[in-house]
Design an enzyme around this catalytic site. Structure first.
Site, PDB file in Angstrom:
ATOM      1  N   ASN A 181      -3.627   6.225   5.934  1.00 37.29           N
ATOM      2  CA  ASN A 181      -3.234   5.140   6.511  1.00 37.29           C
ATOM      3  C   ASN A 181      -1.174   5.169   6.689  1.00 37.29           C
ATOM      4  O   ASN A 181      -0.298   5.140   7.296  1.00 37.29           O
ATOM      5  CB  ASN A 181      -3.509   3.953   6.101  1.00 37.29           C
ATOM      6  CG  ASN A 181      -2.397   2.787   7.046  1.00 37.29           C
ATOM      7  OD1 ASN A 181      -3.155   2.956   8.665  1.00 37.29           O
ATOM      8  ND2 ASN A 181      -2.562   1.883   6.341  1.00 37.29           N
ATOM      9  N   HIS A 233      -3.708  -9.029  11.163  1.00 38.80           N
ATOM     10  CA  HIS A 233      -4.631  -8.909  11.998  1.00 38.80           C
ATOM     11  C   HIS A 233      -5.274  -9.525  12.929  1.00 38.80           C
ATOM     12  O   HIS A 233      -6.431  -8.709  13.441  1.00 38.80           O
ATOM     13  CB  HIS A 233      -4.911  -6.733  11.295  1.00 38.80           C
ATOM     14  CG  HIS A 233      -4.146  -6.369  10.862  1.00 38.80           C
ATOM     15  ND1 HIS A 233      -3.401  -5.607  11.292  1.00 38.80           N
ATOM     16  CD2 HIS A 233      -4.376  -5.118   9.666  1.00 38.80           C
ATOM     17  CE1 HIS A 233      -2.471  -4.399  10.940  1.00 38.80           C
ATOM     18  NE2 HIS A 233      -3.392  -4.806   9.447  1.00 38.80           N
ATOM     19  N   LYS A 275       0.870  -1.237  -0.589  1.00 36.26           N
ATOM     20  CA  LYS A 275       0.338  -0.039   0.035  1.00 36.26           C
ATOM     21  C   LYS A 275       0.914   1.434  -0.053  1.00 36.26           C
ATOM     22  O   LYS A 275       0.631   1.817  -0.514  1.00 36.26           O
ATOM     23  CB  LYS A 275      -0.806  -0.013   1.526  1.00 36.26           C
ATOM     24  CG  LYS A 275      -2.223  -1.024   1.270  1.00 36.26           C
ATOM     25  CD  LYS A 275      -3.032  -1.472   2.217  1.00 36.26           C
ATOM     26  CE  LYS A 275      -2.393  -0.582   3.697  1.00 36.26           C
ATOM     27  NZ  LYS A 275      -1.680  -2.321   4.070  1.00 36.26           N
TER      28      LYS A 275
END
Length: 436
Positions: free
Chosen positions: A138, A185, A115
């Site tokens: 982010n 996560h 990303k």
């Protein structure tokens, strides 16, 4: 959206929380900020915000607000948010608040890996095209800080984590990039499906006039936007790369080795995604190529340090887990001498062995897990076990022929010998530059 006369409660006072508070204040809201941390955590909170340090769940249940803005670091589905949301008109995140007040266009980027590099590439192209393109979300600055600027950009490059996507309602990317998906996560999500569902929300407000940029084979659910594909394995994709050149519509759009410092198939994917996204909003090929000339990836992410005696040295110190190591190794197009090792985290490295057989000439292990890792890797390739990173660089150089790549991709954390992956990567960079 008008916030005049409304009460906006900010939950979490990190940088995104402070930015959300400042934006809500500018829009005429009465703003309160809540955090379980002490008063020192509220330093930098804008004047005029009512602050509540050491905030408990019990206090949260009594807070009446028109809008509750939750920071991404706080579990949206946890009991803390549940209490604060009991008397809230709506619960959103800082990214959603900013999106409602942003007048420009959004290129949204999500995925488990890649990303940040893709967000930087999109930003660079947009900036070169005169569209602003500020990297935010982010990565980079909070989106709310961008909206607060006196002259916000026409288009933003918005990196979106699953945590941020959990709390969107109306956020609408004109281009949504889906890079890849892998389990992550799992300390926050009950299942892999729940994590994937959060990331898939990037598409939910798109229309038929928008674009989805996706890696071939990602098996997305049906979307209403136009789909543009990229691939390093399927030449029939809209954008294709074998690892060096990037092809689209029968033309070479970029030569990564000549025009950039990007290396590896995963960076070819990141670059294709960025080019496809910017192509979708009408940026010309020559503008995109000029924008990426000389581009180097963020530090410690398959960063090309130098080429010496025909050998490339790549710093992937940010690879602090097995999946990141596998991704870096899989992406290489030249024979590899792998440097791996660091802190013992109890991980099973056996899945790496078949990849080593395909991608590597040799391996060098160092640090706390050096010996057991070397014993495992020796099933695939010649392997040396050493103590320090300096010793590993020396050993790897002796094993790497011209035309190969020495790849530091540790596969674990650095805390046995370093303060973090950054210090480890910086040490590697210094050691490589000292080679003669």
């Amino acid at each position: 959206m008008s916030l005049t006369g409304k009460h906006v409660a900010i939950l979490g006072v990190g940088r995104s929380g402070r930015a959300a508070a400042a934006l809500a204040l500018r829009e005429g809201a009465a703003v309160s900020a809540w955090d379980s941390a002490g008063p020192e955590a509220f330093d930098g909170m804008p004047a005029g915000v009512e602050i509540h340090p050491n905030a408990s769940e019990a206090e949260g249940g009594a807070v009446v607000s028109d809008l509750l803005v939750v920071s991404p670091g706080i579990d949206t589905y946890g009991s803390y948010v549940a209490e604060f949301s009991k008397q809230s008109g709506e619960v959103i995140g800082e990214v959603e608040l900013a999106a409602r007040l942003f007048k420009g266009r959004i290129i949204g980027i999500t995925g488990t890996n890649g990303k940040t590099t893709t967000t930087e590439l999109v930003e660079r192209i947009l900036s070169h095209a005169g569209l602003g393109g500020t990297a935010c979300g982010n990565y980079g600055m909070p989106f709310a800080e961008v909206v607060l600027q006196s002259n916000p950009p026409d288009v933003v490059s918005l990196e979106l984590s699953s945590f941020q996507l959990e709390t969107i309602r109306s956020l609408h990317p004109v281009v949504a990039i889906w890079l890849n998906f892998a389990p992550d996560h799992m300390d926050r999500y009950p299942t892999v499906e729940a994590y994937r569902a959060a990331k898939l929300r990037i598409f939910e407000n798109q229309t038929a006039t928008d674009t989805v940029v996706v890696r071939t084979g990602e098996n997305l659910p049906p979307v209403v936007a136009k789909v543009v594909t990229f691939s390093t394995t399927d030449p029939s994709a809209d954008w294709f790369s074998e690892g060096r050149t990037i092809e689209h519509d029968g033309e070479t759009r970029l030569d990564m080795e000549r025009d950039t410092s990007l290396r590896g198939l995963h960076n070819a994917e990141n670059t294709m995604a960025a080019l496809a996204a910017c192509d979708a909003i009408g940026i010309l090929p020559n503008i995109m190529r000029e924008a990426l000339h000389g581009y180097a990836p963020p530090p410690h992410r398959c960063e090309l340090i130098r080429t010496l005696d025909g050998v490339e040295y790549l710093n992937d110190s940010k690879a602090t887990n097995l999946h990141a190591l596998e991704s870096a190794l899989r992406s290489q197009t030249r024979p590899v001498v792998l440097i791996a090792g660091g802190k013992e985290k109890g991980l099973d490295y056996s899945p790496v062995v078949p990849l080593l057989t395909k991608k590597a000439l040799a391996a060098v292990t160092f640090g706390q897990i050096s010996r057991p890792l070397a014993e495992l890797f020796a099933h695939a390739v010649p392997c040396e076990s050493v103590s320090t990173l300096a010793d590993a660089v020396t050993a790897a150089r002796s094993l790497a022929p011209r035309g190969s790549t020495i790849l530091l991709s540790p596969g674990t954390s650095s805390f046995d010998q370093f303060t973090g992956y950054e210090q480890r990567g910086n040490a590697f960079r210094d050691l490589v530059h000292q080679l003669r």
